[in-house]
Design a protein around this motif. Structure first.
Motif, PDB file in Angstrom:
ATOM      1  N   PHE A  37      -6.761   0.698  -4.617  1.00 53.74           N
ATOM      2  CA  PHE A  37      -7.718   0.436  -5.546  1.00 53.74           C
ATOM      3  C   PHE A  37      -9.528   1.158  -4.601  1.00 53.74           C
ATOM      4  N   ARG A  38     -10.395   0.611  -5.041  1.00 55.50           N
ATOM      5  CA  ARG A  38     -11.385   1.023  -4.638  1.00 55.50           C
ATOM      6  C   ARG A  38     -12.147   0.113  -5.079  1.00 55.50           C
ATOM      7  N   GLY A  44     -17.307  -3.292  -8.796  1.00 51.89           N
ATOM      8  CA  GLY A  44     -16.703  -3.925  -8.978  1.00 51.89           C
ATOM      9  C   GLY A  44     -15.232  -3.441  -8.219  1.00 51.89           C
ATOM     10  N   ARG A  45     -14.058  -3.964  -7.524  1.00 49.80           N
ATOM     11  CA  ARG A  45     -12.666  -3.373  -7.330  1.00 49.80           C
ATOM     12  C   ARG A  45     -12.720  -2.646  -8.431  1.00 49.80           C
ATOM     13  N   GLU A  46     -11.838  -1.189  -9.048  1.00 51.06           N
ATOM     14  CA  GLU A  46     -11.393  -0.301  -9.594  1.00 51.06           C
ATOM     15  C   GLU A  46     -10.056   0.208  -9.104  1.00 51.06           C
ATOM     16  N   PHE A  47      -8.847  -0.319 -10.024  1.00 44.78           N
ATOM     17  CA  PHE A  47      -7.699   0.581  -9.680  1.00 44.78           C
ATOM     18  C   PHE A  47      -7.553   1.941  -9.973  1.00 44.78           C
ATOM     19  N   VAL A  48      -7.144   3.039  -8.549  1.00 46.71           N
ATOM     20  CA  VAL A  48      -6.726   3.782  -8.516  1.00 46.71           C
ATOM     21  C   VAL A  48      -5.064   4.667  -8.656  1.00 46.71           C
ATOM     22  N   ALA A  49      -4.653   4.462  -8.663  1.00 40.36           N
ATOM     23  CA  ALA A  49      -3.229   4.855  -8.983  1.00 40.36           C
ATOM     24  C   ALA A  49      -2.262   3.600  -8.282  1.00 40.36           C
ATOM     25  N   ASP A  50      -0.958   3.668  -8.509  1.00 37.63           N
ATOM     26  CA  ASP A  50      -0.033   3.272  -8.139  1.00 37.63           C
ATOM     27  C   ASP A  50       1.617   3.573  -8.446  1.00 37.63           C
ATOM     28  N   ILE A  51       2.501   3.197  -7.749  1.00 39.99           N
ATOM     29  CA  ILE A  51       3.559   4.421  -7.364  1.00 39.99           C
ATOM     30  C   ILE A  51       4.987   2.302  -7.592  1.00 39.99           C
ATOM     31  N   ALA A  92     -16.355   4.878  -1.830  1.00 37.07           N
ATOM     32  CA  ALA A  92     -15.595   3.985  -1.449  1.00 37.07           C
ATOM     33  C   ALA A  92     -15.042   3.544  -0.448  1.00 37.07           C
ATOM     34  N   VAL A  93     -14.525   1.377  -0.777  1.00 35.86           N
ATOM     35  CA  VAL A  93     -13.571   1.474   0.471  1.00 35.86           C
ATOM     36  C   VAL A  93     -12.856   1.344  -0.143  1.00 35.86           C
ATOM     37  N   TYR A  94     -11.330   1.855   0.313  1.00 36.71           N
ATOM     38  CA  TYR A  94      -9.853   2.087  -1.024  1.00 36.71           C
ATOM     39  C   TYR A  94      -8.583   1.259   0.183  1.00 36.71           C
ATOM     40  N   TYR A  95      -8.459   0.112  -0.821  1.00 34.58           N
ATOM     41  CA  TYR A  95      -7.387  -0.799  -0.205  1.00 34.58           C
ATOM     42  C   TYR A  95      -6.077  -0.204  -0.325  1.00 34.58           C
ATOM     43  N   CYS A  96      -5.040  -1.010   0.129  1.00 30.92           N
ATOM     44  CA  CYS A  96      -3.411  -0.612  -0.650  1.00 30.92           C
ATOM     45  C   CYS A  96      -3.164  -2.336  -0.980  1.00 30.92           C
ATOM     46  N   ALA A  97      -2.588  -1.919  -1.460  1.00 30.02           N
ATOM     47  CA  ALA A  97      -1.858  -3.315  -1.939  1.00 30.02           C
ATOM     48  C   ALA A  97      -0.677  -2.893  -3.600  1.00 30.02           C
ATOM     49  N   ALA A  98       0.373  -4.125  -2.968  1.00 32.38           N
ATOM     50  CA  ALA A  98       1.926  -4.137  -3.353  1.00 32.38           C
ATOM     51  C   ALA A  98       1.688  -5.147  -4.537  1.00 32.38           C
ATOM     52  N   ARG A  99       2.775  -5.338  -4.945  1.00 28.20           N
ATOM     53  CA  ARG A  99       3.043  -6.624  -6.145  1.00 28.20           C
ATOM     54  C   ARG A  99       4.187  -6.039  -5.842  1.00 28.20           C
ATOM     55  N   TYR A 106      -1.656  -8.187  -7.988  1.00 32.19           N
ATOM     56  CA  TYR A 106      -1.158  -7.999  -7.398  1.00 32.19           C
ATOM     57  C   TYR A 106      -1.160  -8.614  -5.454  1.00 32.19           C
ATOM     58  N   ASP A 107      -0.418  -9.342  -4.611  1.00 33.26           N
ATOM     59  CA  ASP A 107       0.130  -9.506  -4.230  1.00 33.26           C
ATOM     60  C   ASP A 107      -0.293  -9.863  -3.369  1.00 33.26           C
ATOM     61  N   TYR A 108      -0.486  -8.914  -2.310  1.00 29.87           N
ATOM     62  CA  TYR A 108      -0.586  -8.555  -0.959  1.00 29.87           C
ATOM     63  C   TYR A 108      -1.780  -7.368  -0.773  1.00 29.87           C
ATOM     64  N   TRP A 109      -2.290  -7.462   0.072  1.00 30.66           N
ATOM     65  CA  TRP A 109      -4.071  -6.556   0.425  1.00 30.66           C
ATOM     66  C   TRP A 109      -4.379  -5.838   1.770  1.00 30.66           C
ATOM     67  N   GLY A 110      -4.290  -5.276   1.606  1.00 33.27           N
ATOM     68  CA  GLY A 110      -4.465  -4.652   3.017  1.00 33.27           C
ATOM     69  C   GLY A 110      -6.260  -4.507   3.663  1.00 33.27           C
ATOM     70  N   GLN A 111      -6.859  -4.288   4.287  1.00 30.06           N
ATOM     71  CA  GLN A 111      -8.163  -4.636   4.784  1.00 30.06           C
ATOM     72  C   GLN A 111      -8.658  -3.458   4.165  1.00 30.06           C
ATOM     73  N   GLY A 112      -8.201  -2.323   4.001  1.00 28.12           N
ATOM     74  CA  GLY A 112      -9.585  -1.278   4.018  1.00 28.12           C
ATOM     75  C   GLY A 112      -9.581   0.071   4.273  1.00 28.12           C
ATOM     76  N   THR A 113      -9.804   0.755   4.324  1.00 28.69           N
ATOM     77  CA  THR A 113     -10.644   2.170   4.393  1.00 28.69           C
ATOM     78  C   THR A 113     -11.889   2.798   3.911  1.00 28.69           C
ATOM     79  N   GLN A 114     -12.583   2.780   4.705  1.00 31.23           N
ATOM     80  CA  GLN A 114     -13.970   3.616   4.133  1.00 31.23           C
ATOM     81  C   GLN A 114     -13.632   4.758   3.867  1.00 31.23           C
ATOM     82  N   VAL A 115     -13.950   5.575   2.349  1.00 31.77           N
ATOM     83  CA  VAL A 115     -14.018   7.062   2.271  1.00 31.77           C
ATOM     84  C   VAL A 115     -15.783   7.462   1.979  1.00 31.77           C
ATOM     85  N   THR A 116     -16.267   7.921   2.393  1.00 29.30           N
ATOM     86  CA  THR A 116     -17.744   8.310   2.665  1.00 29.30           C
ATOM     87  C   THR A 116     -17.368  10.130   2.034  1.00 29.30           C
TER      88      THR A 116
END
Length: 119
Positions: A37-38, A44-51, A92-99, A106-116
């Motif tokens: 997500f980003r 607001g937070r936006e879905f980007v992709a999942d696998i 954006a700040v990109y977040y990894c999440a797991a469900r 999504y039950d779990y979230w990372g802290q995020g990493t900045q992409v500029t």
């Protein structure tokens, strides 16, 4: 519990590529899918992709199709997001999440990493 740690963010120019990585630890056997997500400033937070973890089925938001590729390495419990042809609007700040289920909760979230992306 599942812990997620993102890495690989940074500052790039428009048209460049960047690869994000998400490392999962803990009860990784409970993961059904990993997603990215980003959140851009003021938005607001936006879905980007999942696998999905087992079959590797992927889905993307329309704005990144053809430019971003999500993949996973089950042996290493990692997921990657390869981002090509980056645009300033990808900043954006990109977040990894797991469900844990097929539902989009999504039950779990990372802290995020900045992409500029500078134009």
């Amino acid at each position: 519990q599942v812990q997620l740690v993102e890495s690989g963010g940074g500052l790039v120019q428009a048209g460049d590529s960047l690869r994000l990585s998400c490392a999962a630890s803990g009860r990784t056997f409970s993961i059904y899918a990993l997603g990215w997500f980003r959140q851009a400033p003021g938005k607001g937070r936006e879905f980007v992709a999942d696998i999905t973890w087992s079959s590797g089925r992927t889905s993307y938001v329309g704005s990144v199709k053809g430019r971003f590729t999500i993949s996973r390495d089950n042996a290493k419990n990692t997921a990657q997001l390869q981002m090509n042809s980056l645009k300033s609007e990808d900043t954006a700040v990109y977040y990894c999440a797991a469900r844990r289920t097929s539902r989009n909760n999504y039950d779990y979230w990372g802290q995020g990493t900045q992409v500029t992306v500078s134009s």
